[in-house]
Design an enzyme around this catalytic site. Sequence first.
Site, PDB file in Angstrom:
ATOM      1  N   GLU A  32      73.264  14.717 105.699  1.00  0.00           N
ATOM      2  CA  GLU A  32      74.305  13.591 105.157  1.00  0.00           C
ATOM      3  C   GLU A  32      74.162  13.761 103.594  1.00  0.00           C
ATOM      4  OE1 GLU A  32      73.600   9.996 107.222  1.00  0.00           O
ATOM      5  OE2 GLU A  32      73.885  11.165 109.143  1.00  0.00           O
ATOM      6  N   GLU A  75      74.164  11.386 113.545  1.00  0.00           N
ATOM      7  CA  GLU A  75      72.774  11.968 113.736  1.00  0.00           C
ATOM      8  C   GLU A  75      72.589  12.926 114.883  1.00  0.00           C
ATOM      9  OE1 GLU A  75      73.319   8.832 112.351  1.00  0.00           O
ATOM     10  OE2 GLU A  75      72.526   9.033 110.492  1.00  0.00           O
ATOM     11  N   PHE A  98      66.276   8.766 106.657  1.00  0.00           N
ATOM     12  CA  PHE A  98      64.982   7.803 106.950  1.00  0.00           C
ATOM     13  C   PHE A  98      64.784   7.928 108.431  1.00  0.00           C
ATOM     14  CE2 PHE A  98      67.183   6.168 103.166  1.00  0.00           C
ATOM     15  CZ  PHE A  98      66.305   5.436 102.600  1.00  0.00           C
ATOM     16  N   ASP A 100      63.512   5.972 110.181  1.00  0.00           N
ATOM     17  CA  ASP A 100      63.985   4.861 111.072  1.00  0.00           C
ATOM     18  C   ASP A 100      65.323   5.205 111.776  1.00  0.00           C
ATOM     19  OD1 ASP A 100      62.610   2.603 109.163  1.00  0.00           O
ATOM     20  OD2 ASP A 100      62.720   4.354 108.022  1.00  0.00           O
ATOM     21  N   PHE A 101      65.895   6.275 111.555  1.00  0.00           N
ATOM     22  CA  PHE A 101      67.248   6.575 112.109  1.00  0.00           C
ATOM     23  C   PHE A 101      66.904   7.257 113.358  1.00  0.00           C
ATOM     24  CE2 PHE A 101      69.260   7.002 107.752  1.00  0.00           C
ATOM     25  CZ  PHE A 101      69.096   5.565 107.348  1.00  0.00           C
ATOM     26  N   HIS A 144      64.260   0.575 107.094  1.00  0.00           N
ATOM     27  CA  HIS A 144      64.265   2.038 105.977  1.00  0.00           C
ATOM     28  C   HIS A 144      62.602   1.957 105.665  1.00  0.00           C
ATOM     29  CE1 HIS A 144      68.624   1.361 106.118  1.00  0.00           C
ATOM     30  NE2 HIS A 144      68.594   2.488 105.483  1.00  0.00           N
TER      31      HIS A 144
HETATM   32  C1  TPP Z   1      72.431   5.675 111.102  1.00  0.00           C
HETATM   33  C2  TPP Z   1      72.359   5.871 109.713  1.00  0.00           C
HETATM   34  N1  TPP Z   1      72.835   7.035 109.009  1.00  0.00           N
HETATM   35  C3  TPP Z   1      72.805   7.223 107.684  1.00  0.00           C
HETATM   36  C4  TPP Z   1      72.342   5.647 106.837  1.00  0.00           C
HETATM   37  C5  TPP Z   1      72.362   6.126 105.299  1.00  0.00           C
HETATM   38  N2  TPP Z   1      73.510   5.348 104.979  1.00  0.00           N
HETATM   39  C6  TPP Z   1      73.739   4.033 104.256  1.00  0.00           C
HETATM   40  S1  TPP Z   1      75.232   3.773 104.066  1.00  0.00           S
HETATM   41  C7  TPP Z   1      75.802   5.215 104.361  1.00  0.00           C
HETATM   42  C8  TPP Z   1      77.229   5.442 104.179  1.00  0.00           C
HETATM   43  C9  TPP Z   1      78.199   4.608 104.895  1.00  0.00           C
HETATM   44  O1  TPP Z   1      79.511   4.821 104.571  1.00  0.00           O
HETATM   45  P1  TPP Z   1      80.535   3.853 105.054  1.00  0.00           P
HETATM   46  O2  TPP Z   1      80.504   3.820 106.849  1.00  0.00           O
HETATM   47  O3  TPP Z   1      81.708   4.540 105.050  1.00  0.00           O
HETATM   48  O4  TPP Z   1      80.464   2.569 104.537  1.00  0.00           O
HETATM   49  P2  TPP Z   1      80.424   2.328 102.993  1.00  0.00           P
HETATM   50  O5  TPP Z   1      79.028   2.434 102.233  1.00  0.00           O
HETATM   51  O6  TPP Z   1      81.442   3.335 102.400  1.00  0.00           O
HETATM   52  O7  TPP Z   1      80.598   0.618 103.082  1.00  0.00           O
HETATM   53  C10 TPP Z   1      74.793   6.130 104.775  1.00  0.00           C
HETATM   54  C11 TPP Z   1      74.818   7.454 105.131  1.00  0.00           C
HETATM   55  C12 TPP Z   1      72.276   4.630 107.540  1.00  0.00           C
HETATM   56  N3  TPP Z   1      71.880   3.584 106.857  1.00  0.00           N
HETATM   57  N4  TPP Z   1      72.154   4.805 108.983  1.00  0.00           N
END
Ligand code: TPP
Lengths: 340, 340, 327, 327
Positions: A32, A75, A98, A100-101, A144
Amino acid sequence: MSEERTLTLGGAIHEALHQEMERDSTVIIMGEDIVGGAGSDEPGAEDSWGGPMGITRGLVGKFGRERVRDTPISEAGFIGAAIGAAVTGLRPVAALMFVDFFGIPMDQIYNQGAKLRYMFGGKAKVPVVIRALIGAGVNAAAQHSQTLYSIFTHIPGLKVAVPSTPYDAKGLMCAAIRDDDPVFFLEHKTLLGQKGHVPEEPYIVPLGQALVRREGSDVTVVAIAKMVEVALAAAEELAAEGVNVEVVDPRTLSPLDTRTILESVEKTGRLIIVDEDTPRCSLATDIAALAADEAFYSLEAPIKRVTAPHTPVPFSPTLEAAYIPSKAQVAATIREVMSA
Amino acid sequence: MSEERTLTLGGAIHEALHQEMERDSTVIIMGEDIVGGAGSDEPGAEDSWGGPMGITRGLVGKFGRERVRDTPISEAGFIGAAIGAAVTGLRPVAALMFVDFFGIPMDQIYNQGAKLRYMFGGKAKVPVVIRALIGAGVNAAAQHSQTLYSIFTHIPGLKVAVPSTPYDAKGLMCAAIRDDDPVFFLEHKTLLGQKGHVPEEPYIVPLGQALVRREGSDVTVVAIAKMVEVALAAAEELAAEGVNVEVVDPRTLSPLDTRTILESVEKTGRLIIVDEDTPRCSLATDIAALAADEAFYSLEAPIKRVTAPHTPVPFSPTLEAAYIPSKAQVAATIREVMSA
Amino acid sequence: MDIPRDKLLEIYERMVTIRQFEDRTHGEYAAGRIPGFVHLYAGEEAVAVGVCAHLSDDDAITSTHRGHGHRIAKGVDVNAMMAELYGRATGACKGKGGSMHIADISRGMLGANGIVGAGVPLACGAALSAQVRGTEAVAVSFFGDGGANQGTFHEGLNLAAIWKLPVLFVAENNGYAQSTSVSYAAGGADIARRAQAYGIPGVVADGLDLFDVYAKAGTAIAAARAGDGPTLLECKTYRLYGHYEGDTQGYRSKAEIDRYRHEHCAIRRFRARVTQDGLLTADELDAIDARVDNAIDAAVAFAANSPFPDPAEVTTDVYVNYEEEIA
Amino acid sequence: MDIPRDKLLEIYERMVTIRQFEDRTHGEYAAGRIPGFVHLYAGEEAVAVGVCAHLSDDDAITSTHRGHGHRIAKGVDVNAMMAELYGRATGACKGKGGSMHIADISRGMLGANGIVGAGVPLACGAALSAQVRGTEAVAVSFFGDGGANQGTFHEGLNLAAIWKLPVLFVAENNGYAQSTSVSYAAGGADIARRAQAYGIPGVVADGLDLFDVYAKAGTAIAAARAGDGPTLLECKTYRLYGHYEGDTQGYRSKAEIDRYRHEHCAIRRFRARVTQDGLLTADELDAIDARVDNAIDAAVAFAANSPFPDPAEVTTDVYVNYEEEIA
Ligand SMILES: Cc1ncc(C[n+]2csc(CCOP(=O)(O)OP(=O)(O)O)c2C)c(N)n1
Ligand SMILES: Cc1ncc(C[n+]2csc(CCOP(=O)(O)OP(=O)(O)O)c2C)c(N)n1
Ligand SMILES: [Mg+2]
Ligand SMILES: [Mg+2]
């Protein structure tokens, strides 16, 4: 001169990825936002993220979007795809961001990636690397901040690398990419900015070789990732008290270099394991059990473990400080076993 | 009279579910085909499956489809839903079928269910039970034969129960359902048909209490789930040789009754752990590490572990027999520590 | 759907509270007074508030990493929230959770979530609970455009569809997941259209228009309460700050951000509409602005003056009960 | 889509091989000669064969717990397969995998799978590999109606859609997942319609009609090879045996099974069509039946006469290389 060349641990990983991708066109990286700005027309959007901590920034310019892939937040999907690609001729390095995922792609990792070779009677190989950030220390709270390597070490078919220096980070990453088995490559987030000597040319730190970071004769401290520096600091403190601490860094947890650990314990007669992971069924117990069996007759004191408590990682700075094993705890434990 | 009442281990679980659902209307059960025949008009289709090994058959007739729910094949979805329901007033018992499937819902289990209470500063409770089949012995191969309880024990916030008798199965299930924390309830598939005494009235076997299954003075054998009977058989064999083996059954792995284990080791001076799980970062190492620290001065011999090898579970009968810890291995290990 | 005057005032106050809370958090974070990872909701206020305006404390919501807005919309106390961001003992989670894990079960706020997509099954569970217990409660799951690519989205929507669970799925499509455009990461047209896969309604709302969100969420929530099952509501919205505090935002232009901060601002649009339509006066609204300003000042002061948790608290709250104490 | 004569003969032989292999496995299992869990593919032959007829060894497939048919369709040796079911050292996986894990990487058969839905991402990976390496290869993922409710289905389809991966997703809708009807477990109408969520084509085929499957799979696979991305092909089919060997099948009637075993039998339908259309003669087909019968006899004999693996083999094949040996 090359002695003087230094990189951060994050930079060392970047260099390893760069050099391995140059060397072998089947190496691809995915995750990502490992590039960033995908789907944007904004000038300069490309590479605006560069993966966790910007480690992969710059690689897309060199190797292109075919081999440097931003993925959706899926993932299980993209780690599974990395495994499928590994079985069919690529050497993917997938970033889980992370650690943690891990609970999302775990089936793909442990029931597929780790087992295909065995289930197929040795007729498959799965050269995939899964990178992930580990560790507490930045107030990132319960989802995290974990280390979790004990779980991956538990799983037959996986290998687990946990570099504590930039030098090892580069060498272990080169080794992981060239290895024909699935390797979890874990990067402690508080170590990424640490600087150290890193040779420019590619090199290998073999999976399964521990390093004695500090020689000593009184007590063996086995410490993992970030805990290596905590253990070394405690050792310095104890040196002033006349106690000679040996610090062993396993560098990979699976395979574990049991010989180096056992030889050290046989020499010192005392063992402490310092592990940021939670205590139950952990690397700390794993190494303690090893010594309690195979170095039993050398032991002069109870085997002690200094670990995180059996709790999730708390957010608040005061709580997180109490969570992470500290130099003071390690020093106190060394004193305790020395007076046993 | 009630002494003579016997049930199978599977029957004991059924009875516990039945009685708890009767006692408390917030208890619901859910899982793939735990009823069976959903969506079919065929007369007699309802209850044609009854969950893994038919254990839940009959409950729908008594409690209806509202409280006894067949789910789609969506382990992350329905286990997550069970957790969400637990936070909002129900006490769901969710069946994961084979524990090997944990890699799909693991995020919901460990990042959500196990941590909500802590992350929310104690302001939530998550009374959910997750049932799953464990264990090798029926040639179900690498993805349907694992035990994996070491992973759940590693996770703070989870509790883990592993009954080895019908009596304990019922009492632990009643305890798990009434408990306000998430409990993994693991059913060894080769034990489900085993018969034993089970009182009719509901009762509790508290989480966190080990049982000394056989008293002895020479060596302590801690054995888990199916391995209890293997250890007891080895103990009988050794008795003929004049060796007095104590067999301890932890019954729950988290919380672990460390006191009972340590008292036994202090008495016997020798410890062997027999564990069907794979060896690294496992319950076997966990208990060994405990004793190597807290019972160190009582130990007269190296702590030995008899476990599965660090491999996936193989399919073929000859290979699976070599995989599962055997009575012969346990007996040989007892002899080894007795002559140490 | 006509909105009563009182409700309009409450809605405005909640929207402004979110905006000011986030603006202030931005500053506090930059000043180094808030540790950890923080994701701000500013810009998306009409979504959280437009949806939660239909909910009572008996109804449950699940939230995301970007959860401050959902919490305020659900009525969680801003003092406890700010103290939690500060990591203080008086925080909503006693300092254990931080920005990504603030919850208030007593208000049906089942928690922010650091795991993208994880709230979807949990909300299905809250809806299942309401269905089994026979209450009138509904559950709402908020998630992002990025979250809609997770397997949990698919599994949750399908489960809710076949069980006719009283749940509303709210996709907050702000165009980006971190730096990745929704146009890159999500196959298909609107996220709302994914509802068809499960035979449930999929609706698109203008997430910058409180009235549109309010109306469409209202219809969906009423249907859920009536036993007609779930809806997927996609709200097209925009976040005004970076993905997280510290994001340098090379993936989008300043012009784009400015356009949303000014022309498309949900709060400005709300003000314009209610004053033009003669529903509320500018004075009333200004008074709310001032009151909220004070409340946020007070929240910051409350947080800053609160003690940090006692280190011994690290080992409490892991279990409701555990025979052995935790080492 | 016209099928050349040779191809028709091969197709028939593969279909009959599957049917006979499964019928025989049913008997061997009942006789106690095959251990473990076995799921038979009989009835669904037209799907595996109709799809795999378009593939070469360079193309990859992922399969399911019900994988014997996919393997035979992909050309895996029946002797090695039967020996694997018997748990013998001569088996396709040296006895380590059994029915649920037979693979043959050299033929692009990436394995049966004991985990429902798990093959979908793996197939995307094989397609990614082909795309990056610039070959013409495609990948096919077979999964059931139950598997289409897993998160991996959603994630895999979306990934394939946005990357335009050369992959075909084949939903084998046999009406049941274990004892649960697809009408209960899957929201929405056809599974094929779920493709719309990702903006890719979704097609329904009569999975009991080889010609329909062959034609529709052919179009989709050609599109994938041409760089036009993935397709979801739902094949409506039926399994003639229970979910697993031992299933008492209370959830469906004998009349229903008989209808499919006779009227709707894919093999009978194929025979009728090719003989009516004068494409092949009954004699030719009977000769194939006899040849296959012998081949399956030989496979059973091969399996029964093969040695069990040496117990020491339990610790080999875990890693390609590992410095320490495995205890
Ligand atoms: C399972 C997981 N994968 C990746 C992340 C890292 N991460 C945190 S927020 C985010 C983007 C989320 O995008 P969206 O769902 O569009 O929400 P927004 O931030 O735009 O409100 C990512 C990839 C995470 N926290 N959890
Ligand atoms: C992740 C997972 N969940 C549950 C199971 C148990 N299981 C095996 S096959 C099956 C039904 C699969 O149904 P479907 O996908 O329709 O395939 P079919 O058996 O009809 O071919 C189930 C529930 C499993 N093996 N893996
Ligand atoms: Mg977004
Ligand atoms: Mg099916």
